[in-house]
Design a protein around this motif. Structure first.
Motif, PDB file in Angstrom:
ATOM      1  N   CYS A 138     -41.672 139.070  81.618  1.00  0.00           N
ATOM      2  CA  CYS A 138     -40.632 139.815  82.334  1.00  0.00           C
ATOM      3  C   CYS A 138     -39.531 138.895  82.836  1.00  0.00           C
ATOM      4  CB  CYS A 138     -41.229 140.612  83.495  1.00  0.00           C
ATOM      5  SG  CYS A 138     -41.702 139.632  84.926  1.00  0.00           S
ATOM      6  N   ALA A 139     -38.367 139.506  83.080  1.00  0.00           N
ATOM      7  CA  ALA A 139     -37.267 138.849  83.769  1.00  0.00           C
ATOM      8  C   ALA A 139     -37.318 139.274  85.239  1.00  0.00           C
ATOM      9  CB  ALA A 139     -35.942 139.263  83.143  1.00  0.00           C
ATOM     10  N   VAL A 140     -36.723 138.441  86.108  1.00  0.00           N
ATOM     11  CA  VAL A 140     -36.759 138.695  87.550  1.00  0.00           C
ATOM     12  C   VAL A 140     -35.337 138.727  88.094  1.00  0.00           C
ATOM     13  CG1 VAL A 140     -37.638 137.884  89.783  1.00  0.00           C
ATOM     14  CG2 VAL A 140     -38.921 137.385  87.693  1.00  0.00           C
ATOM     15  N   LYS A 141     -35.049 139.736  88.907  1.00  0.00           N
ATOM     16  CA  LYS A 141     -33.754 139.808  89.584  1.00  0.00           C
ATOM     17  C   LYS A 141     -33.976 139.613  91.081  1.00  0.00           C
ATOM     18  CE  LYS A 141     -30.877 143.027  88.288  1.00  0.00           C
ATOM     19  NZ  LYS A 141     -30.425 144.428  88.079  1.00  0.00           N
ATOM     20  N   VAL A 142     -33.227 138.678  91.667  1.00  0.00           N
ATOM     21  CA  VAL A 142     -33.307 138.414  93.106  1.00  0.00           C
ATOM     22  C   VAL A 142     -32.007 138.887  93.737  1.00  0.00           C
ATOM     23  CG1 VAL A 142     -33.829 136.680  94.849  1.00  0.00           C
ATOM     24  CG2 VAL A 142     -34.490 136.276  92.464  1.00  0.00           C
ATOM     25  N   SER A 143     -32.108 139.779  94.702  1.00  0.00           N
ATOM     26  CA  SER A 143     -30.915 140.294  95.385  1.00  0.00           C
ATOM     27  C   SER A 143     -31.009 139.973  96.864  1.00  0.00           C
ATOM     28  CB  SER A 143     -30.814 141.811  95.204  1.00  0.00           C
ATOM     29  OG  SER A 143     -30.836 142.151  93.830  1.00  0.00           O
ATOM     30  N   SER A 144     -29.924 139.467  97.425  1.00  0.00           N
ATOM     31  CA  SER A 144     -29.927 139.108  98.851  1.00  0.00           C
ATOM     32  C   SER A 144     -29.319 140.229  99.678  1.00  0.00           C
ATOM     33  CB  SER A 144     -29.132 137.823  99.073  1.00  0.00           C
ATOM     34  OG  SER A 144     -27.745 138.083  98.916  1.00  0.00           O
ATOM     35  N   SER A 145     -29.566 140.176 100.976  1.00  0.00           N
ATOM     36  CA  SER A 145     -29.021 141.197 101.883  1.00  0.00           C
ATOM     37  C   SER A 145     -27.502 141.105 101.954  1.00  0.00           C
ATOM     38  CB  SER A 145     -29.632 141.033 103.278  1.00  0.00           C
ATOM     39  OG  SER A 145     -29.517 139.690 103.709  1.00  0.00           O
ATOM     40  N   GLU A 146     -26.937 139.989 101.494  1.00  0.00           N
ATOM     41  CA  GLU A 146     -25.467 139.850 101.467  1.00  0.00           C
ATOM     42  C   GLU A 146     -24.869 140.445 100.196  1.00  0.00           C
ATOM     43  OE1 GLU A 146     -27.481 137.135 101.991  1.00  0.00           O
ATOM     44  OE2 GLU A 146     -27.242 136.996 104.166  1.00  0.00           O
ATOM     45  N   GLY A 147     -25.704 141.015  99.339  1.00  0.00           N
ATOM     46  CA  GLY A 147     -25.202 141.661  98.124  1.00  0.00           C
ATOM     47  C   GLY A 147     -25.055 140.721  96.940  1.00  0.00           C
ATOM     48  N   LYS A 148     -25.622 139.522  97.028  1.00  0.00           N
ATOM     49  CA  LYS A 148     -25.574 138.584  95.901  1.00  0.00           C
ATOM     50  C   LYS A 148     -26.813 138.773  95.018  1.00  0.00           C
ATOM     51  CE  LYS A 148     -21.780 136.482  97.160  1.00  0.00           C
ATOM     52  NZ  LYS A 148     -20.555 136.603  96.341  1.00  0.00           N
ATOM     53  N   CYS A 149     -26.683 138.361  93.766  1.00  0.00           N
ATOM     54  CA  CYS A 149     -27.749 138.666  92.821  1.00  0.00           C
ATOM     55  C   CYS A 149     -27.872 137.579  91.744  1.00  0.00           C
ATOM     56  CB  CYS A 149     -27.431 140.018  92.196  1.00  0.00           C
ATOM     57  SG  CYS A 149     -28.278 140.386  90.706  1.00  0.00           S
ATOM     58  N   LEU A 150     -29.090 137.110  91.546  1.00  0.00           N
ATOM     59  CA  LEU A 150     -29.400 136.141  90.485  1.00  0.00           C
ATOM     60  C   LEU A 150     -30.443 136.766  89.566  1.00  0.00           C
ATOM     61  CD1 LEU A 150     -30.085 132.375  90.639  1.00  0.00           C
ATOM     62  CD2 LEU A 150     -31.966 133.854  89.914  1.00  0.00           C
ATOM     63  N   VAL A 151     -30.246 136.607  88.272  1.00  0.00           N
ATOM     64  CA  VAL A 151     -31.262 137.043  87.311  1.00  0.00           C
ATOM     65  C   VAL A 151     -31.799 135.815  86.592  1.00  0.00           C
ATOM     66  CG1 VAL A 151     -31.705 138.315  85.170  1.00  0.00           C
ATOM     67  CG2 VAL A 151     -30.355 139.371  86.993  1.00  0.00           C
ATOM     68  N   TYR A 152     -33.136 135.708  86.540  1.00  0.00           N
ATOM     69  CA  TYR A 152     -33.813 134.663  85.769  1.00  0.00           C
ATOM     70  C   TYR A 152     -34.552 135.351  84.629  1.00  0.00           C
ATOM     71  CZ  TYR A 152     -37.770 131.662  84.569  1.00  0.00           C
ATOM     72  OH  TYR A 152     -38.727 130.957  83.876  1.00  0.00           O
ATOM     73  N   SER A 153     -34.280 134.896  83.420  1.00  0.00           N
ATOM     74  CA  SER A 153     -34.789 135.621  82.246  1.00  0.00           C
ATOM     75  C   SER A 153     -36.267 135.398  81.972  1.00  0.00           C
ATOM     76  CB  SER A 153     -33.999 135.207  81.001  1.00  0.00           C
ATOM     77  OG  SER A 153     -34.288 133.858  80.656  1.00  0.00           O
ATOM     78  N   GLY A 154     -36.857 134.284  82.465  1.00  0.00           N
ATOM     79  CA  GLY A 154     -38.152 133.917  81.879  1.00  0.00           C
ATOM     80  C   GLY A 154     -37.931 133.660  80.397  1.00  0.00           C
ATOM     81  N   ASP A 155     -38.946 133.937  79.580  1.00  0.00           N
ATOM     82  CA  ASP A 155     -38.794 133.761  78.124  1.00  0.00           C
ATOM     83  C   ASP A 155     -38.515 135.112  77.484  1.00  0.00           C
ATOM     84  OD1 ASP A 155     -39.449 131.161  78.585  1.00  0.00           O
ATOM     85  OD2 ASP A 155     -41.238 131.127  77.310  1.00  0.00           O
ATOM     86  N   THR A 156     -37.489 135.155  76.637  1.00  0.00           N
ATOM     87  CA  THR A 156     -37.176 136.417  75.980  1.00  0.00           C
ATOM     88  C   THR A 156     -36.460 136.202  74.659  1.00  0.00           C
ATOM     89  OG1 THR A 156     -36.171 138.615  76.276  1.00  0.00           O
ATOM     90  CG2 THR A 156     -34.927 136.741  77.155  1.00  0.00           C
ATOM     91  N   GLY A 157     -36.685 137.121  73.751  1.00  0.00           N
ATOM     92  CA  GLY A 157     -35.837 137.239  72.577  1.00  0.00           C
ATOM     93  C   GLY A 157     -34.649 138.116  72.923  1.00  0.00           C
ATOM     94  N   TYR A 158     -33.778 138.295  71.935  1.00  0.00           N
ATOM     95  CA  TYR A 158     -32.576 139.113  72.156  1.00  0.00           C
ATOM     96  C   TYR A 158     -32.979 140.583  72.294  1.00  0.00           C
ATOM     97  CZ  TYR A 158     -27.736 140.601  71.801  1.00  0.00           C
ATOM     98  OH  TYR A 158     -26.505 141.140  72.076  1.00  0.00           O
ATOM     99  N   CYS A 159     -32.605 141.214  73.398  1.00  0.00           N
ATOM    100  CA  CYS A 159     -32.936 142.632  73.588  1.00  0.00           C
ATOM    101  C   CYS A 159     -31.920 143.281  74.523  1.00  0.00           C
ATOM    102  CB  CYS A 159     -34.359 142.804  74.127  1.00  0.00           C
ATOM    103  SG  CYS A 159     -34.722 141.909  75.632  1.00  0.00           S
ATOM    104  N   GLN A 160     -31.774 144.575  74.380  1.00  0.00           N
ATOM    105  CA  GLN A 160     -30.831 145.336  75.201  1.00  0.00           C
ATOM    106  C   GLN A 160     -31.242 145.307  76.670  1.00  0.00           C
ATOM    107  OE1 GLN A 160     -28.124 146.424  73.697  1.00  0.00           O
ATOM    108  NE2 GLN A 160     -27.248 147.140  75.634  1.00  0.00           N
ATOM    109  N   SER A 161     -32.559 145.260  76.915  1.00  0.00           N
ATOM    110  CA  SER A 161     -33.020 145.361  78.306  1.00  0.00           C
ATOM    111  C   SER A 161     -32.557 144.168  79.152  1.00  0.00           C
ATOM    112  CB  SER A 161     -34.539 145.503  78.362  1.00  0.00           C
ATOM    113  OG  SER A 161     -35.152 144.428  77.696  1.00  0.00           O
ATOM    114  N   ILE A 162     -32.501 142.974  78.582  1.00  0.00           N
ATOM    115  CA  ILE A 162     -32.058 141.826  79.394  1.00  0.00           C
ATOM    116  C   ILE A 162     -30.548 141.938  79.665  1.00  0.00           C
ATOM    117  CG2 ILE A 162     -31.741 140.218  77.436  1.00  0.00           C
ATOM    118  CD1 ILE A 162     -33.084 139.201  80.886  1.00  0.00           C
TER     119      ILE A 162
END
Ligand SMILES: [Zn+2]
Ligand SMILES: [Zn+2]
Length: 244
Positions: A138-162
């Motif tokens: 899975c990929a992980v999205k981290v969102s802060s209370s200030e409205g900022k957002c980081l996405v870490y992909s982990g391992d993935t092939g090319y896909c629409q979901s990422i």
């Protein structure tokens, strides 16, 4: 949020370095994303292990989980010494938690990652999206209370979901295991060109290429990604810090 790269190598660590491991700090919360080989040693340059709140493991490949088992022993010792009072929470994405080799449930609390659920830690929230990979990942999205957002992909092939999952993120930490010439070698990983394409389609603020190969010239990866994505692109490196 403060983002620190503890390890950025795919497969195995180079000398004195580490495979996948990323520290996220926000106010007093300290969270580790993946805990591959070499991560536990490097992590202690930035955080006391007794202060770590939670670990998220994106999948069961050794370059993402290997040091988690040593971290279990560290937690055991820290609790026995009275330096830590609560067990360490670990969220793992896999289909069968009985495949894990943790021995001491009183020191390490293992939770399954639920793709439908949101996990709140301090003033951050964590959400998840399934990837294409050799094993459930899975990929992980981290969102802060200030409205900022980081996405870490982990391992993935090319896909629409990422692409959808990363849409509008401030920072996208995206695996780039291969050079463009290697496209098709393994559909569970990305070439740098594919990483740039995903970043462009997701309209992320900036791209960090990680899970890097042990050969070739990494500047070539940046060039290949930049032919698709015209915002900032950086190569992850041990000790890289970013304020988001
Ligand atoms: Zn990996
Ligand atoms: Zn993997």
């Amino acid at each position: 949020m403060e983002f620190t790269v503890i390890g950025h190598w795919g497969a195995y660590p180079e000398t004195n370095e580490a495979t996948s491991g990323y520290l996220i700090e926000h106010k007093s919360s300290k969270v580790l994303l993946d805990c591959g080989s070499g991560v536990l040693s490097g992590l202690q340059n930035y955080v006391m292990l007794e202060d770590l709140d939670t670990v998220f493991i994106t999948h069961l490949h050794a370059d993402h989980i290997a040091d988690m088992y040593s971290l279990e022993f560290a937690t055991l010792i820290l609790m026995q010494m009275g330096k830590r009072t609560t067990p360490l929470d670990i969220y793992v994405y896999c289909k069968d938690l009985t495949k894990l080799d943790f021995c001491y449930p009183e020191y390490v609390k293992v939770h399954p990652i639920d793709l439908q659920a949101t996990v709140a830690i301090g003033d951050m929230t964590f959400t998840f999206s399934e990837n294409i990979h050799d094993v459930p990942s899975c990929a992980v999205k981290v969102s802060s209370s200030e409205g900022k957002c980081l996405v870490y992909s982990g391992d993935t092939g090319y896909c629409q979901s990422i692409i959808e999952f990363s849409r509008g993120s401030d920072v996208l930490v995206l695996e780039s295991s291969f050079y463009n010439v290697q496209k098709g070698l393994n559909n569970g990983h990305l070439t740098a060109g594919e990483a740039g394409d995903i970043a462009a389609l997701a309209q992320t603020g900036q791209l960090i290429l990680t899970h890097l190969p042990h050969y070739g010239d990494h500047n070539q990866l940046v060039m290949e990604a930049s032919s698709h994505f015209d915002r900032q692109i950086q190569l992850a490196y041990c000790g890289m810090k970013l304020t988001i």
